[in-house]
Design a protein around this motif. Structure first.
Motif, PDB file in Angstrom:
ATOM      1  N   LEU A  41     -71.848  38.920  23.546  1.00 18.08           N
ATOM      2  CA  LEU A  41     -72.696  38.574  22.396  1.00 18.08           C
ATOM      3  C   LEU A  41     -73.576  39.742  21.963  1.00 18.08           C
ATOM      4  N   HIS A  57     -73.511  35.849  16.170  1.00 12.69           N
ATOM      5  CA  HIS A  57     -72.139  35.732  16.665  1.00 12.69           C
ATOM      6  C   HIS A  57     -71.197  36.427  15.684  1.00 12.69           C
ATOM      7  N   MET A  88     -68.365  35.762  14.689  1.00 12.92           N
ATOM      8  CA  MET A  88     -67.727  34.840  13.743  1.00 12.92           C
ATOM      9  C   MET A  88     -68.680  34.457  12.619  1.00 12.92           C
ATOM     10  N   LEU A 110     -64.742  34.341  22.357  1.00 11.61           N
ATOM     11  CA  LEU A 110     -65.544  33.837  21.243  1.00 11.61           C
ATOM     12  C   LEU A 110     -66.404  32.639  21.623  1.00 11.61           C
ATOM     13  N   THR A 111     -65.992  31.915  22.664  1.00 13.14           N
ATOM     14  CA  THR A 111     -66.766  30.723  23.024  1.00 13.14           C
ATOM     15  C   THR A 111     -67.254  30.744  24.470  1.00 13.14           C
ATOM     16  N   ARG A 112     -67.136  31.902  25.162  1.00 15.41           N
ATOM     17  CA  ARG A 112     -67.596  31.961  26.547  1.00 15.41           C
ATOM     18  C   ARG A 112     -69.090  32.271  26.634  1.00 15.41           C
ATOM     19  N   ASN A 113     -69.648  32.838  25.564  1.00 14.60           N
ATOM     20  CA  ASN A 113     -71.080  33.125  25.501  1.00 14.60           C
ATOM     21  C   ASN A 113     -71.556  34.054  26.611  1.00 14.60           C
ATOM     22  N   ASP A 114     -70.745  35.043  26.896  1.00 15.21           N
ATOM     23  CA  ASP A 114     -71.116  36.077  27.847  1.00 15.21           C
ATOM     24  C   ASP A 114     -72.065  37.034  27.144  1.00 15.21           C
ATOM     25  N   SER A 171     -57.273  28.535  20.495  1.00 21.67           N
ATOM     26  CA  SER A 171     -58.373  27.796  21.070  1.00 21.67           C
ATOM     27  C   SER A 171     -58.288  26.381  20.520  1.00 21.67           C
TER      28      SER A 171
END
Ligand SMILES: [Zn+2]
Lengths: 398, 849
Positions: free
Chosen positions: A395, A155, A157, A387-391, A252
């Motif tokens: 990624l 990721h 981040m 950043l947190t949708r995990n598409d 977020s």
């Protein structure tokens, strides 16, 4: 050649069989010595083979090329084989006068060495031809995609987080951690944020109950750490997730911060600036400009916000130079040219007091910044929800 | 907070400022404010329209074909344009507002916007429009064009024309600076920055009315909630529309005009930061103003029309009969000043900040007043503001100010400025600067502090400063040091790296392990995911966990953002499965996600004064779906493609455990309710003996003591029911592993194992067994540990088909023999293999082929 002839002359007369005439030279009228005769013939045979090789360079294997290895082997056996001509010379040595034999033996061995050297040189050439032939015969489609182990990714981040930690680790900062769900004391009260104080408005807090909150900043690590490492110099870096009741393109409800705390006997605000400048140059490049402006955090005094010049518009506020239409406003920095990176300041004496340290003896600085924000800056990510949708399509880019 | 530049200019002269900036250099002013810590979040130009500029009418002639039209020549300094104008008052030599071609005017009320184009009006060219007030949003008047002052230069954009334009700065004022929540406060900061004097307003008061004592009484009961209360009375007031300057001032920052009295209280709030309240004296029952706690059962209809239930925690301004005002927050409808009001009771008070804050929160109310009270108003200024405001009301609303003022205060209320001491040496030590004491004094006095006690002159280190009442935030030396740094610009402070001893800075073991796992899984082809750490009961329920499962002990949030985010997650699996479904819906069929996520378990028994009673644990999750190997799409080799299988996941976990050096076993099937009842497994790890004093945690449970082996995770095919619950297309494989469990199992040492240089010998075996027999079962029949030279029993293939009867399968094994110190002879190997074969032969279900 001349030396050869001289040395051969020393063992004349040879009871020989040779009828071959010397091709050229003063001695051409004389019949050749058998050693010399073998050598001349060897040279001629070799040359024939070499001519064959030279015939079709790079034009693919010709019929002649294919026959080469066989011809080469035959020739090698003929001259240097166990029953070859050079061995034959040695076998005939008995017919010589005993005093001539050592010199004769030496000459035959020299001839053998010579022949071996010629054959290995020729063999190398033949191999070259064979390799060239095999290479040019390839029908590989090199443009097809490679066979790949499925490409994994970290990721973005995580990558930025590790980079930041490594940087500060290099400066001697120890990594410290604190709970994400914490008592009000650690998140607020010990940080000089009493209940019913308007500074609580700066923190849109998620509550579990009256006393337990989702930490709104990583600063709770300051309290945890100072309580457990009393009266000693401190240099820590503390990354972690924090929570605010907030949700839009740039906010977020959960985001990652990293907190630094330095405490010692003579730490000044100038030291804070020095450390942050060093880091900002590492993170954003030397062309990045920085500014500090006064702000307010109850746990630092003086308090400051640190800004770096906007990555998207290079600090101009418009996207003219960044592929945008003339005058197109930069949304990232809301046309200010600056991006807020984080808050910082000298440790407030009240915080030292709350954790039982003497603010007359110790001073320190702390800063905290958002890893999300830096990640978005670094990779040009326009919306925090990526950043947190995990598409997968997101990624896999990192 | 919004401040108007025109308004600020009343208190500080911005012309020819000391650093040579023009007074209208808004950008520079904006930067100055930000550098003072009054962050400018936005800047709004008011009264300006693009393309509308000041211009001069050079010629003005009657339209040849229309009596009511004039044909003018108008210049903006750069060009001269023909403009046809229908206004009767247009004349040569006037300065007017010209809307040039391309300008867009807002249009009159109810009309669409007007775009100015080149036009022909009855045969005459017209390249623009001379504007009336209502056409540019300045007023209602359409009587004629707006004529500007003759001194206005031509070509000025509309917003820069004096009297028309203004700039409104949106300031982000931090909670410690209530002094900057008003125009004089902001002006004070600008004046200090520019080295100019502040022109503070003066009170003009003529007490011509009756004696106040006979008009009203004050009874201050709640001296904790209100430490000072001042009352004034103005008699014979005419309540009506506000004067123009007042309407404009309020309008400039978006405040609506109500009536002259209310507007003046609002004006003073925005000017000085002191809230006040005007009561209709005639409606104060018993002519008695009581500041008291509320009584349960009391009710008050506030100005917003809402009936509020009063509790004993509330602080009220009441009269003889009941509540009139929710103190500091909002007035009541009944005592409101209206058109019929003639006598006014004016309240100026200091309310306790925390009291007002709690009061506002309790009633879900925030007002301009409460915002300032809860941050703290100037406690030394109360009576003065009452005088000032009474004077303003008498001047602008008529009426006479009654003689005297009523004042009540608590003994706690400060009556003189606080003195704070500063050691100049400390300034430089903490800032890293080299400032002279005189410079410190200069900076502090510029914002209203007064050097009271120059102890330094007596040879002592500290200097005492009197702190003005509006700076309640300045309490300690550190606060003064911050002011000195702030007023001198933070960017002027040197940049110096600290000198600190070298130390070895390591990572916590959990962080090192997490890094190893992340990097390993990345290299294994997985994509790292990140989920918000919020979940819901509904999502959790889809996993079908038992009530006694630790993952059922979730922590709910008291104020969640939404129903989907109402609890803290005890597992990230639902979020990852949602992510997998999201990807499947976006034609991203091949999902290979992993996440190391924190999970939260409710542990009420561990709650203490400081510990929240919540266990935070990091867990590793893997989710696989779609095709495993999309790496040879063009090769036509079926072996390289196909849906992800159980053994893909198992292989990843096996490698992961090898990478961390963990010794582990599996138990089949697993027992997770969300996994396939057969195609699943559990990971049992051999735990490393813990270092003394360390706590042992695994699988969200705090272990009683060290044990040799623990279940640290589960994996397998997702249960079809769960698959459906998340709208996933299967098969989907998942794993859940405890990081603390892994950490407890990571051996502290890894040792080299000798392998010898002697060549290995192998023997092969083909076994025919029933379909129901497993590899693990057959393997367990082999006396592997009793044959020291047997290095490996390797399964080469599982074959079904030609030569193998239906219901059977052929297992092909290779046995690798090797001795570390010698070359094995055939006899030795044969003997060992024979032993193995004999053991296998005991099982009637195993047939040698
Ligand atoms: Zn920008």
């Amino acid at each position: 050649m001349a030396r050869w002839a001289e040395r051969l002359a020393g063992i004349f007369p040879w009871p020989g069989r040779s009828t071959v005439k010397r091709p050229t030279g003063p001695e051409s009228s004389n019949p050749m010595h058998p050693i010399e005769e073998i050598r001349v013939r060897l040279d001629a045979d070799m040359q024939k083979l070499e001519t064959l090789i030279a015939d079709g360079p790079g034009a693919g294997p010709s019929e002649g090329d294919k026959a080469l290895p066989k011809q080469f082997e035959d020739l090698k056996v003929k001259y240097t084989g166990k029953k070859g001509e050079i061995s034959g010379l040695l076998r005939s040595m008995g017919t010589l006068a005993p005093e001539a034999r050592p010199e004769f033996g030496k000459l035959v061995n020299e001839l053998r060495d010579y022949a071996d050297a010629r054959f290995s040189a020729l063999q190398a050439k033949i191999q070259e031809v064979e390799i060239a032939g095999s290479l040019s015969g390839s029908s590989l489609d090199a443009t097809l995609p490679g066979y790949r182990v499925p490409a994994g990714s970290l990721h973005p981040m995580t990558q930025v987080r590790e980079e930041i930690i490594s940087f500060f680790q290099g400066l001697g900062f120890e990594m410290a951690l604190a709970p994400e769900v914490d008592n009000d004391w650690y998140n607020f009260e010990a940080l000089n944020i009493p209940p019913d104080h308007p500074s609580r408005d700066m923190h849109d807090t998620f509550y579990v109950d009256d006393k337990v909150v989702l930490r709104t900043h990583t600063s709770n690590v300051q309290v945890h750490y100072m309580e457990t490492h009393r009266d000693q110099p401190i240099r820590i870096i503390a990354p972690g997730f924090v929570y605010r009741v907030d949700n839009d393109a740039t906010h977020s409800p959960m985001f990652q911060q990293v907190e630094c705390l330095v405490v010692d006997k003579d730490i000044s605000f100038a030291n804070l600036k020095g450390t942050l400048f060093l880091w900002a140059k590492h993170m954003f490049g030397t062309e990045t400009t920085m500014r500090f402006r006064p702000s307010y955090f109850p746990f630092t005094e003086p308090s400051a916000e640190m800004d770096v010049s906007c990555y998207f518009c290079k600090g101009s506020g418009t996207l003219d130079g960044a592929g945008g239409a003339p005058g197109q406003p930069c949304r990232t920095c809301k046309t200010t040219g600056w991006i807020e990176i984080g808050g910082c300041g000298s440790v407030d004496p009240n915080v030292f007091g709350k954790v039982g340290w003497d603010p007359e003896k110790f001073s320190g600085f702390a800063f905290g910044f958002g890893i999300d924000r830096i990640t978005m800056l670094k990779y040009g990510i326009p919306d925090i929800s990526h950043l947190t949708r995990n598409d997968n399509r997101f990624l896999k880019q990192f | 907070m919004e401040v108007s530049l025109n308004w600020i200019k009343k208190y500080v002269d911005l012309s020819g400022s000391t650093d040579g900036r023009p007074d209208d250099d808004r950008q520079a002013l904006s930067q100055a404010l930000t550098s003072l810590g009054l962050e400018v979040e936005g800047m709004r130009v008011v009264g300006g329209l693009p393309g509308v500029v000041s211009a001069e009418v050079l010629e003005c002639a009657r339209h040849p074909e229309a009596d009511k039209l004039s044909v003018c020549q108008v210049t903006d300094g750069t060009g001269t344009y023909p403009v046809v104008c229908g206004a009767p008052n247009v004349a040569k030599g006037q300065k007017v507002l010209l809307a040039k071609v391309g300008a867009e005017l807002p249009g009159r009320a109810g009309e669409p916007p007007l775009k100015i184009k080149k036009a022909k009006l009855r045969g005459q060219e017209s390249h623009g429009m001379i504007c009336a007030e209502d056409e540019v949003g300045l007023g209602e008047s359409h009587d004629g064009i707006l004529v500007l002052d003759p001194s206005v230069p031509v070509g000025l954009p509309m917003d820069r024309i004096p009297g028309l334009g203004d700039v409104v700065f949106e300031l982000n004022i931090t909670p410690n600076r209530p002094d900057a929540l008003n125009h004089t406060g902001v002006a004070r900061e600008i004046a200090a920055k520019l080295g100019k004097p502040l022109r503070y307003p003066e009170a003009m008061l003529n007490e011509e009315g009756a004696d106040i004592g006979g008009l009203v009484q004050i009874d201050l009961q709640d001296i904790a909630g209100c430490t000072k209360y001042v009352g004034r009375v103005i008699q014979g007031v005419k309540v009506g529309p506000s004067p123009d300057w007042l309407v404009k001032s309020l309008k400039s920052i978006g405040k609506r005009s109500i009536n002259n009295v209310v507007d003046l209280t609002n004006f003073v709030l925005l000017e000085l930061g002191q809230p006040s309240h005007a009561f209709d004296l005639g409606r104060i029952k018993g002519r008695k103003v009581v500041i008291r706690k509320g009584r349960d059962g009391e009710k008050l209809v506030t100005l917003d029309g809402v009936e509020r239930k009063i509790t004993s925690e509330d602080m009220l301004i009441a009269d003889a009969e009941g509540p009139m005002v929710l103190a500091g927050v909002m007035g009541g409808k009944d005592s409101e000043v209206g058109p019929e009001t003639t006598d006014i009771f004016l309240e100026v008070a200091y309310f306790n900040p925390a009291t007002v804050r709690r009061q506002g929160r309790r009633h879900g109310l925030s007002s301009d007043s409460s915002y300032r009270f809860e941050r703290g108003v100037d406690p030394l200024h109360t009576a003065w503001v009452a005088d000032y405001l009474a004077g303003l009301i008498a001047r602008w609303c008529g009426g006479k100010v009654a003689k005297g003022r009523l004042e009540k205060s608590s003994p706690e209320h400060p009556t003189s400025p606080r003195i704070v001491y500063l050691r100049p040496g400390r300034v430089n030590k903490l800032l890293g600067t080299d400032l002279r004491p005189g410079e410190c004094v200069r900076r502090l006095e510029a914002i209203g502090l007064k050097l009271k006690d120059d102890a330094q002159a007596r040879g002592e280190e500290a200097m005492g400063f009197a702190i003005p009442g509006f700076r309640g935030d300045l309490e300690r030396e550190a606060d003064l040091i911050e002011e000195i740094a702030r007023l001198g610009d933070y960017n002027a402070i040197p940049v110096v790296l600290p000198t600190l001893p070298l130390v070895s800075a390591g990572l916590p073991p959990g962080e090192s392990l997490a890094r190893t796992l992340r990097h390993h899984l990345r290299d294994a082809g997985l994509n790292e995911a990140l989920n918000l750490r919020f979940s819901s009961r509904k999502a959790l329920a889809k996993l079908g966990l038992a009530p006694e499962d630790p993952r059922s002990a979730y922590v709910p949030l008291r104020n969640p953002l939404s129903e989907e985010w109402e609890i803290l997650p005890t597992t990230t699996l639902p979020a990852l499965l949602n992510a997998a479904a999201y990807n499947q819906n976006n034609q991203e069929k091949n999902v290979r996600l992993f996440e190391i996520a924190k999970c939260f378990y409710h542990r009420p028994e561990e709650r203490t004064d400081r510990a929240p009673g919540i266990l935070e644990e990091e867990m590793l999750y893997l989710v696989l779906a779609g095709e495993w190997a999309d790496r040879r799409p063009w090769s036509g080799d079926p072996a390289t493609a196909g849906p992800v299988e159980f053994h893909h996941l198992k292989g990843i976990l096996e490698n992961l455990l090898i990478a961390t050096g963990i010794k582990s076993q599996y138990a089949f099937p697993g027992s997770e309710p969300y996994l396939h009842p057969v195609e699943s497994g559990a990971i049992l790890a051999d735990l490393a003996p813990p270092a003394p004093g360390t706590e042992i945690l695994y699988g969200s449970k705090r272990a009683a003591g060290w044990q040799k082996q623990a279940r640290i995770g589960g994996f397998g095919i997702l249960h079809p029911r769960v698959l459906g619950g998340f709208d996933l297309k299967g098969p989907v494989l998942v794993a859940e592993v405890s990081l603390s469990g892994l950490l407890a199992a990571v051996p502290r040492d890894r040792k080299f194992k000798a392998f010898g240089n002697f060549s290995a010998v192998s023997r092969d075996l083909n076994l025919l067994v029933d379909e129901s027999r497993t590899h693990g079962d057959i393997l367990s029949k082999m006396p592997v540990s009793r044959i020291p030279i047997l290095q490996e029993a390797r399964l080469n293939s599982v074959y079904r088909g030609t030569g193998v009867p239906a219901g059977k399968k052929a297992l092909h094994y290779s046995f690798i023999y090797r001795h570390t110190e010698k070359t094995l002879t055939d006899e030795e190997v044969n003997k060992a293999q024979e032993k193995l074969n004999q053991e296998l032969a005991k099982d009637p279900g195993i047939v040698f082929k």
